[in-house]
Design an enzyme around this catalytic site. Structure first.
Site, PDB file in Angstrom:
ATOM      1  N   GLY A 268       0.814  -1.215   0.000  1.00  0.00           N
ATOM      2  CA  GLY A 268       0.000   0.000   0.000  1.00  0.00           C
ATOM      3  C   GLY A 268       0.847   1.263   0.000  1.00  0.00           C
ATOM      4  O   GLY A 268       2.070   1.222   0.106  1.00  0.00           O
ATOM      5  N   HIS A 440     -18.001  -5.900 -35.789  1.00  0.00           N
ATOM      6  CA  HIS A 440     -17.505  -7.270 -35.788  1.00  0.00           C
ATOM      7  C   HIS A 440     -16.300  -7.354 -36.711  1.00  0.00           C
ATOM      8  O   HIS A 440     -16.336  -6.770 -37.799  1.00  0.00           O
ATOM      9  CB  HIS A 440     -18.610  -8.209 -36.289  1.00  0.00           C
TER      10      HIS A 440
END
Ligand code: NAI
Length: 461
Positions: A268, A440
């Site tokens: 962290g 597509h």
């Protein structure tokens, strides 16, 4: 002594964006940065250099594992670490110089040095004082360590040291399976390092949707990372060129050790505001050491704060949004950040991306929801790229169909997630995504299919 409308302290993504926007809005603006380069942690020792190494090591992985499958034969490339580092440094330099150019273009003064605030309206840098009607603190964060574990940036390193190791280590122990641990752990695993990640919790990447976290864990293990969960690191015994990490398994308190050439501490980060003089000014802090703010205004009039040094996720893009909002607020406009729609991305391979609520959060709130899921195995483009692993998961309100959260693990997840972000900003229903024509063949069709799965069903599943 120069007089400004706005002085921003810190030249990272929060600070430099705030400075540029303030100047664009007609305010006389300066930005103080002492690092010697603009761009903060993100550009210098964070997001950008790590993405360069992720790209390079991913390319190596493709050459070693997928080229032959496509009929591309021959010896796979070897790693010249010095050249890879030079490539990374060049990417960093291009980006930091880019911010310098933007400052010049927008007439933002870069004041080089470290700033303090002797009183509201005054910023001191070295021997010089500057006055400003508004001071914006954007000083970011720094890596935290564990009690008794000293980061020397040689054998025991933070992400900063891990990006510039003198050589590719044989064995690396990573403490913490959060974003930094998994991203940098995967870089070194792909370069041939034996990587072991030790994580306190029983899952990787805390806070992430459970199903995605489990899939990511499985995938990373398959890629050769060893991941030990439920293990609390007790200490690191560092010698000149080696270290031993000791940890306790939480389930039975048994004690274990791991040897490594390098230990990466990725447990962290904490807010950084040293040297500003905030105590003397009486700036209110949160119990977690962040600067307390209300709409980015601190408790002292004329002093604002944003980014990692304040509350909220420590993400460059959250800081950037706040930077724009603060500049707009100072200019008398309505600064706004929608904290409900801040995406998070982990740049492993496959990438992971999320926005909005997780399934666990919705359960906790007792909210009725439906799930639309679609696997990349059903997506033609992904299969052609050997990237069929992973899925898109859309969580929508059971009654209204409004999108509440989207979670993706798979190819280009970090880009795909923004379709969901835009949809959520417009308060879209899953049906809105499902009825939008998607080109597509693209991996984005998987998002549409997951949206279709929230209604009458996906086509290719
Ligand atoms: P993190 O908070 O994401 O993860 C730290 C991990 O260390 C947690 O899983 C925690 O349970 C574990 N841990 C803590 N103490 C431990 C112990 N004694 N033994 C074993 N495990 C222990 O922190 P991380 O990865 O260091 O990242 C810091 C910040 O930087 C985060 O806020 C992250 O969001 C940000 N960041 C974001 C990136 C991105 O958006 N792609 C990339 C890199 C950093």
């Amino acid at each position: 002594m120069a007089e400004y409308d706005v002085i921003v302290i810190g030249g990272g993504p929060g600070g430099y964006v705030c400075a540029i926007r303030a100047a664009q809005l007609g305010l006389k603006t300066a930005c103080v940065e002492g690092r010697g380069a603009l761009g903060g942690t993100c550009l210098n020792v964070g997001c950008i250099p790590s993405k360069a190494l992720l790209h390079a090591s991913h390319s190596l992985h493709e050459a070693e594992h997928n080229f032959a499958k496509m009929g591309l034969k021959g010896k796979s490339p070897s790693v010249d670490w010095a050249e890879m580092q030079a490539y990374k440094d060049d990417v960093v330099a291009q980006n930091t110089k880019g911010i310098e150019f933007l400052f010049k273009k927008n007439k933002v003064d870069w004041i080089k040095g470290w700033a303090s605030i002797p009183e509201a309206g005054q910023v001191k840098v070295g021997d010089e004082s500057h006055s400003a009607r508004n001071i914006v603190i954007a000083t970011g964060s720094e890596a935290t360590s564990l009690p008794g574990v000293e980061i020397d940036e040689k054998v025991v390193v933070s992400s900063t040291g891990a990006l510039s190791l003198p050589r590719v280590p044989k064995k690396m122990v990573v403490i913490g399976a959060g974003v930094i641990g998994l991203e940098l752990g995967s870089v070194y695993a792909r370069l041939g390092t034996q990587v072991t990640v030790v994580e306190y919790l029983d899952q990787v990447t805390p806070g992430m949707d459970d199903e995605i976290a489990k899939t990511l864990l499985r995938t990373l293990k398959k890629q050769g990372l060893e991941i030990i969960l439920g293990a609390a690191v007790q200490g690191v015994d560092a010698k000149k060129t080696k270290a031993t990490v000791s940890y306790k398994l939480r389930k039975d308190d048994s004690e274990h050790t791991l040897d490594a050439d390098v230990v990466l501490v990725a447990t962290g980060r904490k807010p950084f505001s040293d040297g500003l003089g905030l105590d003397a000014l009486g700036v209110k802090m949160t119990p977690r050491g962040q600067i307390a703010t209300d709409h980015w205004q601190t408790s002292v009039p004329g002093i604002w704060a944003l980014g990692d040094v304040t509350e909220g996720p420590m993400l460059a893009h959250k800081a950037e949004d706040e930077g724009m909002a603060v500049a707009e607020s100072i200019a008398g406009q309505a600064g706004h950040v929608n904290y409900d729609v801040i995406p998070g991305v982990i740049y492993t391979s496959p990438e992971v991306a999320a926005v909005g609520k997780t399934e666990e959060q919705l359960k906790e709130q007792g909210r009725a929801y439906k799930v639309g899921k679609f696997s990349f195995m059903g997506n033609g483009r992904a299969k052609a790229m050997f990237a069929g692993e992973g899925f898109v998961k859309i969580l929508a309100d059971k009654q209204t169909d409004r999108i509440l959260g989207v979670h993706i693990i798979g190819p280009s997840a970090g880009d795909l997630i923004h379709e969901a972000c835009v949809a959520m900003e417009f308060g879209a229903a899953a049906e809105d995504l499902a009825r939008t024509c998607h080109a597509h063949p693209t991996v984005s069709e998987a998002v549409r299919e997951a949206a279709l799965a929230c209604g009458d069903g996906a086509i290719h599943a």
